[in-house]
Design a protein around this motif. Sequence first.
Motif, short mmCIF file in Angstrom:
data_model
loop_
_atom_site.label_atom_id
_atom_site.label_comp_id
_atom_site.label_asym_id
_atom_site.label_seq_id
_atom_site.Cartn_x
_atom_site.Cartn_y
_atom_site.Cartn_z
N ASP A 33 -24.32 -53.19 -35.61
CA ASP A 33 -22.90 -53.07 -35.26
C ASP A 33 -22.58 -51.79 -34.50
O ASP A 33 -21.43 -51.36 -34.43
CB ASP A 33 -22.04 -53.15 -36.52
N GLY A 34 -23.59 -51.15 -33.93
CA GLY A 34 -23.33 -49.92 -33.16
C GLY A 34 -24.53 -48.98 -33.16
O GLY A 34 -25.65 -49.36 -33.53
N PHE A 35 -24.26 -47.76 -32.74
CA PHE A 35 -25.32 -46.75 -32.68
C PHE A 35 -25.36 -45.97 -33.99
O PHE A 35 -24.32 -45.69 -34.60
CB PHE A 35 -25.06 -45.78 -31.53
N MET A 36 -26.55 -45.58 -34.40
CA MET A 36 -26.69 -44.75 -35.59
C MET A 36 -26.29 -43.31 -35.30
O MET A 36 -25.98 -42.55 -36.21
CB MET A 36 -28.13 -44.80 -36.10
N GLY A 47 -21.85 -43.86 -23.84
CA GLY A 47 -20.61 -43.63 -24.59
C GLY A 47 -19.61 -44.77 -24.50
O GLY A 47 -18.88 -45.03 -25.46
N THR A 48 -19.59 -45.46 -23.37
CA THR A 48 -18.61 -46.55 -23.21
C THR A 48 -18.93 -47.75 -24.09
O THR A 48 -18.08 -48.64 -24.25
CB THR A 48 -18.55 -47.00 -21.74
N TYR A 49 -20.13 -47.78 -24.65
CA TYR A 49 -20.53 -48.91 -25.49
C TYR A 49 -20.39 -48.62 -26.98
O TYR A 49 -20.75 -49.46 -27.82
CB TYR A 49 -21.98 -49.30 -25.18
N ILE A 50 -19.87 -47.45 -27.33
CA ILE A 50 -19.69 -47.12 -28.74
C ILE A 50 -18.52 -47.92 -29.30
O ILE A 50 -17.38 -47.81 -28.79
CB ILE A 50 -19.42 -45.61 -28.92
N PRO A 51 -18.73 -48.72 -30.31
CA PRO A 51 -17.64 -49.52 -30.88
C PRO A 51 -16.56 -48.62 -31.49
O PRO A 51 -16.86 -47.67 -32.21
CB PRO A 51 -18.33 -50.35 -31.97
N GLU A 52 -15.30 -48.92 -31.17
CA GLU A 52 -14.18 -48.15 -31.71
C GLU A 52 -13.52 -48.86 -32.88
O GLU A 52 -12.82 -48.25 -33.68
CB GLU A 52 -13.14 -47.91 -30.60
N THR A 53 -13.74 -50.15 -32.98
CA THR A 53 -13.13 -50.93 -34.06
C THR A 53 -14.19 -51.82 -34.71
O THR A 53 -15.29 -51.99 -34.18
CB THR A 53 -12.00 -51.82 -33.51
N GLU A 54 -13.83 -52.38 -35.84
CA GLU A 54 -14.74 -53.28 -36.53
C GLU A 54 -15.04 -54.51 -35.68
O GLU A 54 -16.16 -55.01 -35.64
CB GLU A 54 -14.15 -53.71 -37.87
N ALA A 55 -14.02 -54.97 -34.96
CA ALA A 55 -14.20 -56.14 -34.11
C ALA A 55 -15.21 -55.84 -32.99
O ALA A 55 -16.07 -56.67 -32.67
CB ALA A 55 -12.86 -56.58 -33.51
N GLU A 56 -15.09 -54.65 -32.40
CA GLU A 56 -16.04 -54.27 -31.35
C GLU A 56 -17.44 -54.13 -31.92
O GLU A 56 -18.43 -54.46 -31.27
CB GLU A 56 -15.60 -52.96 -30.69
#
Length: 305
Positions: A33-36, A47-56
């Motif tokens: 679900d994202g980067f560690m 940086g533009t691919y870092i999820p900001e929300t749970e949905a992302e």
Amino acid sequence: MEKTVKNLPEIWILWALRCLVRLDGYKQFLAEDGFMDDALARTLGLGTYIPETEAEGNMFNRHKMLSKLRFKLKQMEADTEHIRVPEDLAENISRLQSMTGMSDTECRILEFAIMSHGMRDIERITELPPCIRPAEVAKHIAIYLGTPVNDVLKAVNRQSLMVRSGLFCISGNETFMPSLCEHMKLVSYTFAEQMLSANCDFEQIFHDMVSPGRKSTLTINDFSHLKDQVEILCQYLSHAVNEKKQGANVLIWGKPGVGKTALAQVVADVVGLPLYEISSEGQDGMPLTGDERFRAYTAAQSFLC
């Protein structure tokens, strides 16, 4: 490539990508679900691919990110000719190479070892096998540098100029050390810091392990009972200096307090050579190991004589 957040040398980014792609560091870096490590992701231009929300986070595509890492690595490796270590380090390494005759591979390994202290974020996601052997450490270094393994193995061999000079060695301790940096031993605690600075003073590099010896209050006449031996010793050392030999070693044996150090001081004065002493502790006050003192000794022979 996307702009990175940290002001880091491009070569650091190249090494990081090789670690992630070729040493399977991505397995620790890319979660479902994202980067560690978001800071590292920004550094690598993701940086533009870092999820900001749970949905992302739910839409995060791990395989897609791995493809991006591979593509970025391919881009950089297509133009490695212009990717260099910092200018000050390159200049200092060049000076060392001129003094020692180290090979280009030895110089690249030394650059990597010096800069590796700034790669702790990368090392955290690279799992080293427990009880890794020196040959395996060399293979990891080869992958970081993009250098043939056999060239690296030759460069870290005990007979190489880099190792014989005491500047670098791979730890023979096969106990578990999770950091690659911990396996790469440099001559002193301050070596990396000094080599990264402009106008590096090589004598100052060894200040925490090697210091100028004290002048003797005695003269050669105080050792008249050793007249013949001292005369031979002075001739031997003078000849070694004239022939520009390194490693003209002499063992002076005796019980504590009989005057071994005083004799060495007098002999140095007679032949007109500077005298250096190997410290028994570092600048932090901690005792130096026999291995650390020996590396300082061999380095002093290479650069201070």
